[in-house]
Design a protein around this motif. Structure first.
Motif, PDB file in Angstrom:
ATOM      1  N   CYS B 150       0.845  -1.197   0.000  1.00 14.67           N
ATOM      2  CA  CYS B 150       0.000   0.000   0.000  1.00 14.67           C
ATOM      3  C   CYS B 150       0.883   1.251   0.000  1.00 14.67           C
ATOM      4  N   PRO B 151       0.319   2.427  -0.325  1.00 11.70           N
ATOM      5  CA  PRO B 151       1.109   3.663  -0.318  1.00 11.70           C
ATOM      6  C   PRO B 151       1.739   3.912   1.066  1.00 11.70           C
ATOM      7  N   VAL B 152       2.923   4.553   1.087  1.00  8.14           N
ATOM      8  CA  VAL B 152       3.691   4.760   2.319  1.00  8.14           C
ATOM      9  C   VAL B 152       2.855   5.467   3.394  1.00  8.14           C
ATOM     10  N   ASP B 153       2.112   6.511   3.007  1.00  9.24           N
ATOM     11  CA  ASP B 153       1.353   7.261   4.022  1.00  9.24           C
ATOM     12  C   ASP B 153       0.274   6.402   4.669  1.00  9.24           C
ATOM     13  N   VAL B 154      -0.329   5.514   3.880  1.00 10.49           N
ATOM     14  CA  VAL B 154      -1.352   4.610   4.425  1.00 10.49           C
ATOM     15  C   VAL B 154      -0.708   3.654   5.434  1.00 10.49           C
ATOM     16  N   GLU B 156       2.157   4.123   7.136  1.00 12.56           N
ATOM     17  CA  GLU B 156       2.618   4.840   8.347  1.00 12.56           C
ATOM     18  C   GLU B 156       1.456   5.124   9.280  1.00 12.56           C
ATOM     19  N   GLN B 157       0.321   5.480   8.700  1.00 13.72           N
ATOM     20  CA  GLN B 157      -0.869   5.725   9.515  1.00 13.72           C
ATOM     21  C   GLN B 157      -1.311   4.439  10.217  1.00 13.72           C
ATOM     22  N   TYR B 158      -1.230   3.335   9.480  1.00 14.13           N
ATOM     23  CA  TYR B 158      -1.609   2.040  10.064  1.00 14.13           C
ATOM     24  C   TYR B 158      -0.721   1.704  11.252  1.00 14.13           C
ATOM     25  N   SER B 160       0.924   3.662  13.137  1.00 13.55           N
ATOM     26  CA  SER B 160       0.860   4.621  14.242  1.00 13.55           C
ATOM     27  C   SER B 160      -0.280   4.299  15.214  1.00 13.55           C
ATOM     28  N   ARG B 178       6.921  -4.219  10.446  1.00 13.54           N
ATOM     29  CA  ARG B 178       7.695  -3.639   9.332  1.00 13.54           C
ATOM     30  C   ARG B 178       8.619  -4.681   8.701  1.00 13.54           C
TER      31      ARG B 178
END
Lengths: 254, 254
Positions: B150-154, B156-158, B160, B178
């Motif tokens: 999935c996209p990096v921002d998705v 990172e949000q997951y 967090s 990770r």
């Protein structure tokens, strides 16, 4: 005419946005939605925005709208959709493994059969039906089963309307259709012999709900090659019985 | 608080009626709908009436409401629902015939995987998932595949957010997760080893859309019996590739 728009509720407008989509119109621009749903662009814009936020619609890479995942999730709870499908699936799979043809499950809705499930081999005959699609009931094997077992008033209403014929073999005469339905009731199965297309035959049997009513039908479609499809009847009838029993067990467990 | 109800549009009320239904609440009385959707009984009565007329809801023999067939028909057009399923079905069937276990197809929606298809043998291990159901992505094989791509921002949000653990083996530590996702990216498949329940293991592989993005994942769930599920990897990966190619062919033909 002046009351038409004023009388139209917001709910009916929301639903008409959803009805703008069908098998031939799976992706629509905002102006196509506005036109097909019969509402001003500004209204369509507002409703589409709310529907997209909730997940009833999704925007594709080209900016066109399509039906969204969240609507599909909610709709998956429909007892005559995926609910029925859950009970039926193991039996459909057995039948698919035995035949490697199209195996279909359908219900009656108004004058049409609606296909709620289909398993298809890659090499199976090309057919008109698709999951979520409709065909006029009297032309299909599943439809003949469902008409044979529907309430009398529903059948009489069906027979009072003109009957479409897809092929020279479609039974479009009400008297002949009545005789066919009698035979379906007596024999416990139906055969649609090239009534939808000249290269395909289907064999169908009734699925009964917990009250014993025929609420769904199961069929196998095979290519027409001059052979009698009678050999398929026992397997189709046994699978349909299996689904009916499974619905009973599920109701008893619930 | 005074603006809350006034600001709520009719569209959002209609959608909240639909959201009152879920896997644990498939049949609801009018007053249950009113309570779960947070609206007065009179409003619920009016909206439910309109939804039932259109076919978004149906009344059962006990007078309770359930999701209706027409909503299911419209929702069947969702490209990530039955649309994806159409392309995938022949490959799922091949995999099912080869394994006679649960074969599943899923997409990512927010932080969850949503199962859009499942074929299951009658004797297969009992699992938490169902078609139209959700599970937290990091716990499942399909979810590990979808998070890995999935996209990096998705992602990172997951990472967090707190990660739920269903079993002692669920990877609920962000650092370990990770590392696992790195491995999934490199190997081209994922294994969820008793992360959802202690008696089941799943092997999953990515399905790519026409632009090469991983938009779905395919898995086989097998009972945990001490065996390594590595033997399943080639078949799962081959089936996932087959679906990706089929999506390409369909796009080219459209």
């Amino acid at each position: 005419m002046t009351t038409g728009n004023a009388a139209r509720t917001v709910t009916s407008r929301v639903l008409s946005v959803l009805d703008a989509f069908n098998g031939e119109h799976r992706r629509l621009t905002l102006s196509e939605i506005s036109r097909r749903a019969g509402m001003p662009l500004a209204t369509a814009h507002r409703l589409v925005g709310e529907l997209a936020t909730w997940g009833a619609l999704e925007r594709d890479a080209d900016g066109r709208y399509q039906i969204g995942l969240h609507l599909w999730e909610v709709a998956a709870l429909a007892p005559r959709g995926l609910g029925l499908r859950e009970a039926a699936m193991p039996y459909l799979e057995d039948l698919y493994e035995a035949t490697h043809q199209h195996v279909q499950l359908a219900v009656l809705d108004g004058v049409d059969v609606v296909y709620v499930e289909r398993l298809s081999a890659r090499g199976a005959v090309l057919v008109r039906s698709r999951v979520g699609g409709r065909l006029p009931a009297h032309t299909t094997g599943v439809g003949l089963v469902l008409l044979a077992h529907c309430p009398v008033d529903v059948l009489e209403q069906y027979l009072s309307r003109p009957l479409v014929a897809f092929t020279p073999l479609t039974i479009a005469d009400p008297l002949r259709l009545r005789a066919t339905l009698d035979k379906v009731r007596r024999s416990g199965h139906a055969v649609s012999d090239r009534q939808v297309q000249m290269d395909a035959v289907s064999v169908a049997a009734p699925v009964r709900d917990v009250e014993g009513r025929v609420t769904a039908a199961l069929s196998v479609i095979v290519p027409f090659d001059g052979m009698q499809p009678a050999a398929l009847v026992p397997a189709v009838v046994a699978a349909a019985h299996g689904i009916s029993r499974s619905l009973l067990r599920r109701a008893a467990a619930a």
